[in-house]
Write a protein that holds these residues in place. Structure first.
Motif, PDB file in Angstrom:
ATOM      1  N   ILE A 139       0.882  -1.414  -0.140  1.00 51.97           N
ATOM      2  CA  ILE A 139       0.017   0.031   0.052  1.00 51.97           C
ATOM      3  C   ILE A 139       0.780   1.051  -0.382  1.00 51.97           C
ATOM      4  O   ILE A 139       1.683   1.318   0.911  1.00 51.97           O
ATOM      5  CB  ILE A 139      -0.712   0.314   1.078  1.00 51.97           C
ATOM      6  N   ALA A 140       0.604   2.373  -0.985  1.00 50.96           N
ATOM      7  CA  ALA A 140       1.590   3.406  -1.294  1.00 50.96           C
ATOM      8  C   ALA A 140       0.941   4.582  -0.666  1.00 50.96           C
ATOM      9  O   ALA A 140      -0.505   4.770  -1.972  1.00 50.96           O
ATOM     10  CB  ALA A 140       2.112   3.490  -2.900  1.00 50.96           C
ATOM     11  N   THR A 141       1.300   5.351  -0.190  1.00 49.33           N
ATOM     12  CA  THR A 141       0.617   6.184   0.104  1.00 49.33           C
ATOM     13  C   THR A 141       1.537   7.848  -0.812  1.00 49.33           C
ATOM     14  O   THR A 141       2.513   7.637  -0.821  1.00 49.33           O
ATOM     15  CB  THR A 141       0.388   7.018   1.689  1.00 49.33           C
ATOM     16  N   ASN A 142       1.003   8.883  -0.643  1.00 49.44           N
ATOM     17  CA  ASN A 142       1.978  10.154  -1.385  1.00 49.44           C
ATOM     18  C   ASN A 142       0.962  11.552  -1.198  1.00 49.44           C
ATOM     19  O   ASN A 142      -0.481  11.232  -0.412  1.00 49.44           O
ATOM     20  CB  ASN A 142       2.007   9.855  -2.403  1.00 49.44           C
ATOM     21  N   ALA A 143       1.749  12.498  -1.261  1.00 53.34           N
ATOM     22  CA  ALA A 143       0.321  13.573  -0.825  1.00 53.34           C
ATOM     23  C   ALA A 143       0.843  14.380  -2.951  1.00 53.34           C
ATOM     24  O   ALA A 143       1.828  14.018  -3.219  1.00 53.34           O
ATOM     25  CB  ALA A 143       1.506  14.590   0.075  1.00 53.34           C
ATOM     26  N   VAL A 173      -6.151   9.357 -11.536  1.00 51.41           N
ATOM     27  CA  VAL A 173      -5.452   8.597 -12.012  1.00 51.41           C
ATOM     28  C   VAL A 173      -4.556   9.714 -11.733  1.00 51.41           C
ATOM     29  O   VAL A 173      -4.677  11.457 -12.036  1.00 51.41           O
ATOM     30  CB  VAL A 173      -5.564   8.657 -13.587  1.00 51.41           C
ATOM     31  N   TYR A 174      -3.237   9.131 -10.941  1.00 53.22           N
ATOM     32  CA  TYR A 174      -1.949   9.964 -10.670  1.00 53.22           C
ATOM     33  C   TYR A 174      -0.837   9.852 -11.680  1.00 53.22           C
ATOM     34  O   TYR A 174      -0.641   9.012 -12.410  1.00 53.22           O
ATOM     35  CB  TYR A 174      -1.814   9.297  -9.102  1.00 53.22           C
ATOM     36  N   LEU A 175      -0.182  11.006 -11.559  1.00 51.19           N
ATOM     37  CA  LEU A 175       0.825  11.594 -13.128  1.00 51.19           C
ATOM     38  C   LEU A 175       2.058  12.369 -11.671  1.00 51.19           C
ATOM     39  O   LEU A 175       2.541  12.335 -10.852  1.00 51.19           O
ATOM     40  CB  LEU A 175       0.271  12.780 -13.544  1.00 51.19           C
ATOM     41  N   ALA A 176       3.254  11.037 -12.323  1.00 54.05           N
ATOM     42  CA  ALA A 176       4.438  11.358 -11.657  1.00 54.05           C
ATOM     43  C   ALA A 176       5.158  12.135 -12.472  1.00 54.05           C
ATOM     44  O   ALA A 176       5.392  11.569 -13.730  1.00 54.05           O
ATOM     45  CB  ALA A 176       4.947   9.609 -10.933  1.00 54.05           C
ATOM     46  N   ILE A 190      -2.906   4.887  -2.483  1.00 55.66           N
ATOM     47  CA  ILE A 190      -4.003   6.254  -2.442  1.00 55.66           C
ATOM     48  C   ILE A 190      -3.208   7.924  -2.093  1.00 55.66           C
ATOM     49  O   ILE A 190      -1.747   7.757  -0.750  1.00 55.66           O
ATOM     50  CB  ILE A 190      -4.490   6.419  -0.615  1.00 55.66           C
ATOM     51  N   SER A 191      -3.637   9.286  -2.506  1.00 53.67           N
ATOM     52  CA  SER A 191      -3.275  10.230  -2.567  1.00 53.67           C
ATOM     53  C   SER A 191      -3.785  10.622  -1.577  1.00 53.67           C
ATOM     54  O   SER A 191      -4.638  11.015  -1.528  1.00 53.67           O
ATOM     55  CB  SER A 191      -3.542  10.388  -3.931  1.00 53.67           C
ATOM     56  N   ALA A 192      -2.660  12.004  -0.198  1.00 55.99           N
ATOM     57  CA  ALA A 192      -3.694  12.823   0.192  1.00 55.99           C
ATOM     58  C   ALA A 192      -3.762  13.845  -0.652  1.00 55.99           C
ATOM     59  O   ALA A 192      -2.336  14.451  -0.613  1.00 55.99           O
ATOM     60  CB  ALA A 192      -2.581  13.237   1.760  1.00 55.99           C
TER      61      ALA A 192
END
Length: 288
Positions: free
Chosen positions: A109-113, A183-186, A230-232
């Motif tokens: 489970i990866a999380t990020n801001a 959708v998350y863009l890095a 999950i993104s915060a």
């Protein structure tokens, strides 16, 4: 120079915590390290005490591996990550994730801001990743492939596990937490995106933007870990709503809002893991 060995790293961890076998690996992003405080029977190991582990240089990333229980499940928590913009080598990311695999983890489970690109996904909310777009300058699997961990050409068509996403939706409902999906863009960073870049990212199909997570997801899927992320959401990215932001987004703002979101994330993860604690994790249809 030889690449740091995840086998050596895992052995060092097991020597500090004999008999502990985590089922879940958890990566805590900027400002979210407080989630680890909800773990019981916790034992913290500084990254400096684990052979080869990189030291995060960004505020909000403690650089500790915390072993314990959360929501009834045995968890190995990376309290802090390293980013490409810090100069992290892809080998650093491979080492962190593969060590979790060797410790016994089945799920990551990866999380990020992150910054939102859509006004309806506002600052102060959580977003579950349904897919990602990578504009990072590297793939962590480039170079010789280690067949002991996975295939040369891993598929990412369902990188974010459908069953885990359904379970997260159910956990959010039971915990009373609003959970968006997108959708998350890095991208590389460390500068925040310009208004024109934010509009371009939106046209590419992204809903939120950040500087991490995707390399870890790629390595995790390569070695057979099932993934949820999950993104915060800590801000609306500049230009995403057609307006300039005053004051502009800052890392201090990221840490402050992420810390407040930590309570929602903690409730969500506990509800999610409580639903998994008394049963074997269901197998994927493809075996990976």
């Amino acid at each position: 120079m030889a690449e740091p060995s995840p086998h050596r790293a895992a052995q060092a961890v097991l020597e500090r915590a004999p008999g502990f076998r985590p089922r879940v690996g958890l990566v805590l992003g900027s400002g979210l390290g407080g989630v680890a405080e909800a773990m019981t029977e916790a034992q913290a190991i500084p990254y400096a005490d684990i052979p080869g582990f990189p030291r995060p240089s960004v505020e909000g990333h403690a650089g500790r591996l915390v072993l314990g229980r959360l929501g009834g499940s045995a968890v190995a928590c990376l309290q802090g990550r390293v980013h490409a913009f810090e100069g992290a080598d892809p080998a650093d990311i491979r080492l962190l994730v593969r060590t979790l695999k060797l410790l016994g983890c089945e799920i990551l489970i990866a999380t990020n801001a992150a910054g939102s690109l859509r006004a309806e996904i506002g600052a102060g909310s959580l977003m579950m990743l349904a897919d990602h777009i990578s504009l990072l300058p590297f793939n962590p699997l480039a170079g010789p492939n280690d067949e002991a961990f996975g295939p040369r050409f891993p598929a990412l068509d369902d990188a974010y596990d459908p069953d885990l996403r359904e379970r997260l939706r159910a956990a959010a409902a039971s915990a009373g937490v609003t959970l968006h999906e997108g959708v998350y863009l890095a991208y590389l960073g460390p500068s925040f995106s310009t208004p024109a870049e934010s509009r371009a990212f939106l046209r590419l199909g992204a809903d939120a933007v950040g500087m991490s997570t995707v390399p870890e997801v790629i390595v995790a899927r390569h070695c057979g870990l099932r993934v949820a992320a999950i993104s915060a959401i800590v801000a609306l990215s500049a230009g995403a709503d057609g307006e300039a932001h005053h004051p502009p987004v800052s890392h201090e703002q990221t840490l402050a809002i992420a810390a407040r979101l930590g309570a929602d994330l903690r409730r969500l993860l506990i509800a999610f893991l409580e639903g998994m604690s008394d049963e074997p994790f269901p197998a994927r249809a493809d075996g990976r």
